[in-house]
Design an enzyme around this catalytic site. Structure first.
Site, PDB file in Angstrom:
ATOM      1  N   ASP A  55      -6.992 -13.228 -20.024  1.00 31.72           N
ATOM      2  CA  ASP A  55      -7.714 -14.135 -19.142  1.00 31.72           C
ATOM      3  C   ASP A  55      -8.710 -14.980 -19.930  1.00 31.72           C
ATOM      4  O   ASP A  55      -9.340 -14.505 -20.873  1.00 31.72           O
ATOM      5  CB  ASP A  55      -8.458 -13.315 -18.083  1.00 31.72           C
ATOM      6  CG  ASP A  55      -9.134 -14.174 -17.030  1.00 31.72           C
ATOM      7  OD1 ASP A  55      -8.418 -14.852 -16.273  1.00 31.72           O
ATOM      8  OD2 ASP A  55     -10.382 -14.164 -16.966  1.00 31.72           O
TER       9      ASP A  55
ATOM     10  N   ARG B  15      -1.516 -10.263 -20.668  1.00 32.19           N
ATOM     11  CA  ARG B  15      -1.938 -11.626 -20.305  1.00 32.19           C
ATOM     12  C   ARG B  15      -3.446 -11.665 -20.460  1.00 32.19           C
ATOM     13  O   ARG B  15      -4.173 -10.884 -19.841  1.00 32.19           O
ATOM     14  CB  ARG B  15      -1.515 -11.955 -18.870  1.00 32.19           C
ATOM     15  CG  ARG B  15      -1.909 -13.361 -18.416  1.00 32.19           C
ATOM     16  CD  ARG B  15      -3.260 -13.377 -17.734  1.00 32.19           C
ATOM     17  NE  ARG B  15      -3.549 -14.634 -17.034  1.00 32.19           N
ATOM     18  CZ  ARG B  15      -4.679 -14.887 -16.398  1.00 32.19           C
ATOM     19  NH1 ARG B  15      -5.654 -13.974 -16.366  1.00 32.19           N
ATOM     20  NH2 ARG B  15      -4.869 -16.030 -15.793  1.00 32.19           N
TER      21      ARG B  15
ATOM     22  N   ASP C 156      -1.441  -0.937  -4.294  1.00 31.38           N
ATOM     23  CA  ASP C 156      -1.689  -0.046  -5.429  1.00 31.38           C
ATOM     24  C   ASP C 156      -0.422   0.136  -6.258  1.00 31.38           C
ATOM     25  O   ASP C 156       0.635  -0.429  -5.955  1.00 31.38           O
ATOM     26  CB  ASP C 156      -2.227   1.308  -4.942  1.00 31.38           C
ATOM     27  CG  ASP C 156      -1.406   1.897  -3.806  1.00 31.38           C
ATOM     28  OD1 ASP C 156      -0.178   1.665  -3.771  1.00 31.38           O
ATOM     29  OD2 ASP C 156      -1.988   2.576  -2.937  1.00 31.38           O
TER      30      ASP C 156
ATOM     31  N   ASP D 139       0.848  -1.185   0.000  1.00 28.05           N
ATOM     32  CA  ASP D 139       0.000   0.000   0.000  1.00 28.05           C
ATOM     33  C   ASP D 139       0.886   1.239   0.000  1.00 28.05           C
ATOM     34  O   ASP D 139       1.419   1.652   1.028  1.00 28.05           O
ATOM     35  CB  ASP D 139      -0.903  -0.005   1.237  1.00 28.05           C
ATOM     36  CG  ASP D 139      -1.970   1.086   1.194  1.00 28.05           C
ATOM     37  OD1 ASP D 139      -1.884   1.963   0.316  1.00 28.05           O
ATOM     38  OD2 ASP D 139      -2.896   1.049   2.035  1.00 28.05           O
TER      39      ASP D 139
ATOM     40  N   GLY E 235      -5.654  -2.563  -0.045  1.00 31.47           N
ATOM     41  CA  GLY E 235      -4.952  -1.295  -0.181  1.00 31.47           C
ATOM     42  C   GLY E 235      -3.748  -1.268  -1.097  1.00 31.47           C
ATOM     43  O   GLY E 235      -3.177  -0.198  -1.348  1.00 31.47           O
TER      44      GLY E 235
ATOM     45  N   HIS F 163      -2.263 -17.343  -8.750  1.00 33.00           N
ATOM     46  CA  HIS F 163      -3.458 -16.929  -8.009  1.00 33.00           C
ATOM     47  C   HIS F 163      -4.591 -17.941  -8.128  1.00 33.00           C
ATOM     48  O   HIS F 163      -5.598 -17.817  -7.426  1.00 33.00           O
ATOM     49  CB  HIS F 163      -3.925 -15.560  -8.504  1.00 33.00           C
ATOM     50  CG  HIS F 163      -4.325 -15.537  -9.947  1.00 33.00           C
ATOM     51  ND1 HIS F 163      -3.416 -15.687 -10.975  1.00 33.00           N
ATOM     52  CD2 HIS F 163      -5.536 -15.398 -10.541  1.00 33.00           C
ATOM     53  CE1 HIS F 163      -4.057 -15.633 -12.132  1.00 33.00           C
ATOM     54  NE2 HIS F 163      -5.333 -15.456 -11.900  1.00 33.00           N
ATOM     55  N   ASP F 164      -4.459 -18.914  -9.009  1.00 29.77           N
ATOM     56  CA  ASP F 164      -5.480 -19.946  -9.173  1.00 29.77           C
ATOM     57  C   ASP F 164      -5.070 -21.296  -8.599  1.00 29.77           C
ATOM     58  O   ASP F 164      -5.794 -22.277  -8.744  1.00 29.77           O
ATOM     59  CB  ASP F 164      -5.805 -20.119 -10.663  1.00 29.77           C
ATOM     60  CG  ASP F 164      -6.568 -18.942 -11.240  1.00 29.77           C
ATOM     61  OD1 ASP F 164      -7.395 -18.370 -10.507  1.00 29.77           O
ATOM     62  OD2 ASP F 164      -6.333 -18.589 -12.401  1.00 29.77           O
TER      63      ASP F 164
ATOM     64  N   ILE G 144     -17.511 -21.596 -24.349  1.00 34.02           N
ATOM     65  CA  ILE G 144     -17.392 -20.308 -25.029  1.00 34.02           C
ATOM     66  C   ILE G 144     -18.640 -19.451 -24.855  1.00 34.02           C
ATOM     67  O   ILE G 144     -18.554 -18.258 -24.543  1.00 34.02           O
ATOM     68  CB  ILE G 144     -17.113 -20.517 -26.526  1.00 34.02           C
ATOM     69  CG1 ILE G 144     -15.715 -21.121 -26.727  1.00 34.02           C
ATOM     70  CG2 ILE G 144     -17.246 -19.205 -27.305  1.00 34.02           C
ATOM     71  CD1 ILE G 144     -15.455 -21.600 -28.137  1.00 34.02           C
TER      72      ILE G 144
ATOM     73  N   GLU H  92      -4.456 -17.498 -20.783  1.00 36.35           N
ATOM     74  CA  GLU H  92      -4.703 -18.499 -19.744  1.00 36.35           C
ATOM     75  C   GLU H  92      -5.712 -19.515 -20.265  1.00 36.35           C
ATOM     76  O   GLU H  92      -6.872 -19.187 -20.508  1.00 36.35           O
ATOM     77  CB  GLU H  92      -5.241 -17.832 -18.476  1.00 36.35           C
ATOM     78  CG  GLU H  92      -5.604 -18.825 -17.383  1.00 36.35           C
ATOM     79  CD  GLU H  92      -7.013 -18.658 -16.840  1.00 36.35           C
ATOM     80  OE1 GLU H  92      -7.347 -19.346 -15.862  1.00 36.35           O
ATOM     81  OE2 GLU H  92      -7.790 -17.862 -17.404  1.00 36.35           O
TER      82      GLU H  92
ATOM     83  N   TYR I 107     -19.351 -19.356 -14.053  1.00 33.28           N
ATOM     84  CA  TYR I 107     -19.643 -18.988 -12.659  1.00 33.28           C
ATOM     85  C   TYR I 107     -20.585 -17.794 -12.541  1.00 33.28           C
ATOM     86  O   TYR I 107     -20.514 -17.016 -11.585  1.00 33.28           O
ATOM     87  CB  TYR I 107     -18.339 -18.704 -11.893  1.00 33.28           C
ATOM     88  CG  TYR I 107     -17.320 -19.803 -12.043  1.00 33.28           C
ATOM     89  CD1 TYR I 107     -17.591 -21.092 -11.578  1.00 33.28           C
ATOM     90  CD2 TYR I 107     -16.092 -19.566 -12.663  1.00 33.28           C
ATOM     91  CE1 TYR I 107     -16.664 -22.119 -11.725  1.00 33.28           C
ATOM     92  CE2 TYR I 107     -15.161 -20.582 -12.812  1.00 33.28           C
ATOM     93  CZ  TYR I 107     -15.450 -21.856 -12.347  1.00 33.28           C
ATOM     94  OH  TYR I 107     -14.529 -22.877 -12.498  1.00 33.28           O
TER      95      TYR I 107
ATOM     96  N   ASN J 299     -13.466 -11.453 -21.749  1.00 31.76           N
ATOM     97  CA  ASN J 299     -14.498 -12.488 -21.765  1.00 31.76           C
ATOM     98  C   ASN J 299     -15.786 -12.070 -21.078  1.00 31.76           C
ATOM     99  O   ASN J 299     -16.866 -12.485 -21.471  1.00 31.76           O
ATOM    100  CB  ASN J 299     -13.966 -13.756 -21.093  1.00 31.76           C
ATOM    101  CG  ASN J 299     -15.001 -14.864 -21.056  1.00 31.76           C
ATOM    102  OD1 ASN J 299     -15.372 -15.408 -22.089  1.00 31.76           O
ATOM    103  ND2 ASN J 299     -15.503 -15.186 -19.862  1.00 31.76           N
ATOM    104  N   HIS J 300     -15.702 -11.245 -20.029  1.00 33.20           N
ATOM    105  CA  HIS J 300     -16.885 -11.009 -19.205  1.00 33.20           C
ATOM    106  C   HIS J 300     -16.765  -9.719 -18.410  1.00 33.20           C
ATOM    107  O   HIS J 300     -15.687  -9.125 -18.326  1.00 33.20           O
ATOM    108  CB  HIS J 300     -17.091 -12.177 -18.229  1.00 33.20           C
ATOM    109  CG  HIS J 300     -15.906 -12.416 -17.331  1.00 33.20           C
ATOM    110  ND1 HIS J 300     -14.976 -13.392 -17.583  1.00 33.20           N
ATOM    111  CD2 HIS J 300     -15.476 -11.775 -16.206  1.00 33.20           C
ATOM    112  CE1 HIS J 300     -14.039 -13.362 -16.641  1.00 33.20           C
ATOM    113  NE2 HIS J 300     -14.313 -12.379 -15.804  1.00 33.20           N
TER     114      HIS J 300
END
Length: 722
Positions: free
Chosen positions: A264, A262, A94, A70, A92, A362-363, A225, A292, A230, A178-179
């Site tokens: 997603d 990157r 950044d 932060d 926080g 992170h996955d 596709i 990914e 989710y 994608n979303h």
């Protein structure tokens, strides 16, 4: 290591650079200057930083921006979206925090040369009612033309770019075409363009979103596709407004100085739209792009490999990651398995050295947790990842042995910025080798000695060699005999200076390595960097797809300091830049298809062939091709073929498909459809064909279908089977 005190003068210059960059962006936005002008802001940086197309010599460091540091508490969100005791809320971190850790030497001392940061775009600012989470991760975009205020302002972002470049570091952004957000539980999936509402999910008269009722069951490519993942509001990229939106947004961020993207969830967007989108990006600037495509195995997956080889972008290398995690983390696999994956991917992937390798993310659960808090396993895994083929990506905090199982526990706050941890030291000693020794950037891999616990392998490019040895066992040492190497005869010290127990080795004139003991947990790296190459050797060409007129980057060694020639098969390319290790050329006007590239020095020596640069017919658009009343027997599918390279040039073996027939809002059997990238503004001829399980082909009768593709945007064409 650069300290903050050294940078007083640089900070003043940086502020001037930020102001100039901001002015350039404004001028571009109002049409006063072309988008290419923004690149002038980085033209004075060193060659590696401005070489956006190729990341072969780089080490990436992935940062979940909110969880790193932060640096500016004034931009922390207020209300229930902010809670530093809750891993599902904002904490926080950044861009100012990242800047601070560049300037205090933590990141530069680690040796990383690229930062992959969370998506910088404006996200929803409320709690998602379906899971009580805030959008700290950046994956619930709302306005792709504005910044996430919790990360900083536009000027903060420009400052990050400027500081990073001044320290020899590239910036990669996460991008999520994608979303948007989960529709009914947050802000109705609303999409804005620079503050103006485009559409919401529930009031979507323009068809901005796909509206399949069921969530994806991940059972088929088609289901993945066009269905929601989710519950996220699934964007309809085949809509011309969305297509232009995502192209313009990517252009804006690249214009701000971004070096890589990157992407997603590439598995959840149509291949044809993605290739058309990439074609647009590469026609302006060849930034390094990787996607990914989540995959849980180590064996070859045909769809994964096909995308890697034909899409024009690299992928996160899940096969390598899974094999490394199995062998050193959970120990459900062996070093033999890992060696097998390295060997098989060298042929399964056309450009194996451009795939992005990793060991946690992170996955995934943190490697430290996966290994049962085995610090040496973490350290040994880094040795392998940093010396293996591909572009290595380090997940923030793993160098500090951070733990955490599934999301959100694998996304905790950075626990320490110690430069004394062994893992930090391992990375800092090996990472610089990727720039100094071309064997790590471009080399082939040869297995030299392997059993279930030990993996010894060699990377070689030209006469440069790196030999790596790792013993994963926690209690058994191995006598290494019969080891041969292409290191020249002599004595070699461990690059890590014995940090993980490694000792020196001796190589005899017959390439034999004197027998030694590789102790439990021991790892060592020995290297020889050749003084230069007398002959030109191409390592990589990036991007590996584009149209005539695009500028591409050729990297390797031995090109010489005087300008020579570059040919696509027999067609000469215009040379824009020439150095001993990097050449930039303009793709010549050649027939669409795969082409070999050769470099010839000014003295007349010709390089190896780079095999398979993908020349497109021209600028691309995405067209949805539909055919009605195409009935088939069980096991028979419908394909599309036509008179251009993108449609297989009438070769049934290269036809597009099998195409889809099970999406309620688009087409249900016996209607079939597919979104395909094709040349823009062109009259094309095409037909649909049927292939049975034995490969027998049935062609449509009658005349060829014809269609004039749009010059920009997207289109749909529907015909009846004839």
């Amino acid at each position: 290591m650069r300290q903050v005190s050294e940078n007083t003068g640089k900070k003043f210059l940086r502020k001037i650079a930020v102001i100039m960059a901001a002015l350039l962006v404004v001028l571009v936005a109002y049409g006063v200057l072309g988008s290419a002008t923004v690149s002038l802001a980085t033209s004075v940086q060193d060659t590696d930083v401005t070489n956006k197309a190729s990341f072969s010599t780089d080490v990436i460091y992935q940062i979940v921006t909110d969880r790193f540091y932060d640096g500016d508490k004034s931009n922390n969100p207020t209300g229930n979206v902010f809670n530093t005791s809750d891993l599902t809320k904002y904490h926080g971190g950044d861009w100012k925090g990242i800047i601070a850790k560049i300037e205090d030497g933590y990141l530069t001392g680690l040796g990383v040369t690229a930062l992959w940061i969370s998506s910088p775009v404006k996200n929803i600012t409320v709690i998602d009612g379906s899971n009580n989470n805030a959008s700290y991760h950046g994956y619930w975009g709302k306005d792709f033309f504005q910044t996430n205020a919790a990360f900083g302002s536009l000027s903060d972002f420009q400052e990050l770019i400027s500081v990073a470049h001044a320290h020899g570091i590239k910036i990669v952004i996460d991008f999520v075409p994608n979303h948007t957000s989960i529709g009914v539980y947050s802000e109705d999936g609303a999409l804005y363009r620079d503050g103006s509402l485009v559409s919401t999910y529930s009031n979507d008269s323009q068809g901005i979103f796909n509206h399949e009722k069921e969530w994806s069951d991940f059972g088929t490519a088609e289901n993945q596709i066009y269905h929601s993942i989710y519950g996220l509001s699934d964007l309809n990229q085949q809509n011309s407004t969305v297509d232009k939106y995502m192209k313009d947004s990517a252009d804006m961020w690249i214009g701000l100085g971004v070096d890589g993207i990157r992407v997603d969830a590439v598995k959840h967007m149509s291949y044809g739209w993605l290739k058309n989108w990439l074609g647009s990006i590469y026609s302006k600037e060849g930034v390094f792009t990787f996607g990914e495509w989540y995959y849980g195995g180590i064996t070859n997956d045909a769809e994964f490999s096909n995308f890697t080889n034909t899409s024009g972008m690299s992928l996160l290398d899940f096969r390598f990651a899974n094999a490394l995690r199995n062998a050193l983390g959970s120990k459900t696999g062996t070093m033999v398995d890992l060696s097998s994956v390295v060997s098989s991917t060298s042929t399964d992937f056309d450009e194996v050295n451009d795939q992005v390798t990793f060991m946690d993310s992170h996955d995934m659960s943190r490697f430290m947790t996966l290994s049962g808090n085995n610090a040496r396993a973490v350290e040994d895994a880094y040795v392998i990842m940093l010396t293996s083929r591909g572009v290595p990506n380090i997940y923030y905090g793993s160098e500090q042995y951070m733990t955490g199982s599934a999301d959100p526990n694998n996304r905790g706050d950075m626990t320490s910025f110690s430069t004394a941890s062994t893992a930090y030291q391992v990375i800092s000693k090996i990472a610089p080798l990727r720039k100094s020794n071309p064997a790590l950037a471009y080399g082939t891999t040869a297995e030299r000695w392997v059993n279930n616990d030990v993996y010894i392998y060699e990377r070689q490019f030209g006469n440069s060699v790196v030999l790596t040895a790792v013993n994963r066992s926690s209690d058994t040492g191995y006598d290494i005999t019969g080891l041969y190497t292409n290191l020249p005869a002599g004595n070699y010290n461990d690059v890590m200076q014995g940090l993980l127990g490694g000792n020196n080795i001796t190589v005899a004139g017959n390439k034999a390595v004197t027998a030694f003991n590789l102790a439990a947990g021991e790892a060592a790296v020995w290297e020889y960097t050749a003084p230069g190459s007398s002959a030109p050797i191409i390592g990589n060409v990036d991007p590996n797809m584009g149209k005539a007129g695009n500028v591409i980057t050729i990297t390797g060694e031995g090109f010489g300091d005087s300008t020579g020639t570059v040919k696509f098969d027999t067609a000469a390319a215009t040379v824009n830049l020439w150095s001993d290790t990097m050449i930039k050329v303009t793709v010549p006007s050649v027939a669409a298809g795969k082409h070999k590239i050769y470099v010839t020095t000014s003295s007349g020596t010709t390089s190896n062939a780079y095999d398979g640069y993908d020349v497109l017919t021209g600028a691309q658009v995405s067209v949805r091709f539909m055919v009605n009343n195409a009935t088939t027997a069980y096991g028979t599918n419908v394909y599309l073929v036509g008179n251009c390279y993108e449609l297989g040039n009438w070769n049934a073996a290269k036809a597009i498909g099998p195409i889809y027939n099970s999406t309620a809002t688009i087409g249900l059997y016996p209607t079939w459809f597919m979104d395909v990238n094709v040349p823009a503004g062109t009259t094309i001829e095409y037909k649909f064909i049927k292939k049975d399980s034995s490969g027998n082909v049935t062609w449509e009768s009658g005349s060829n279908h014809t269609f004039k593709t749009p010059a920009t945007g997207t289109a749909t064409v529907s015909v009846n089977w004839q």
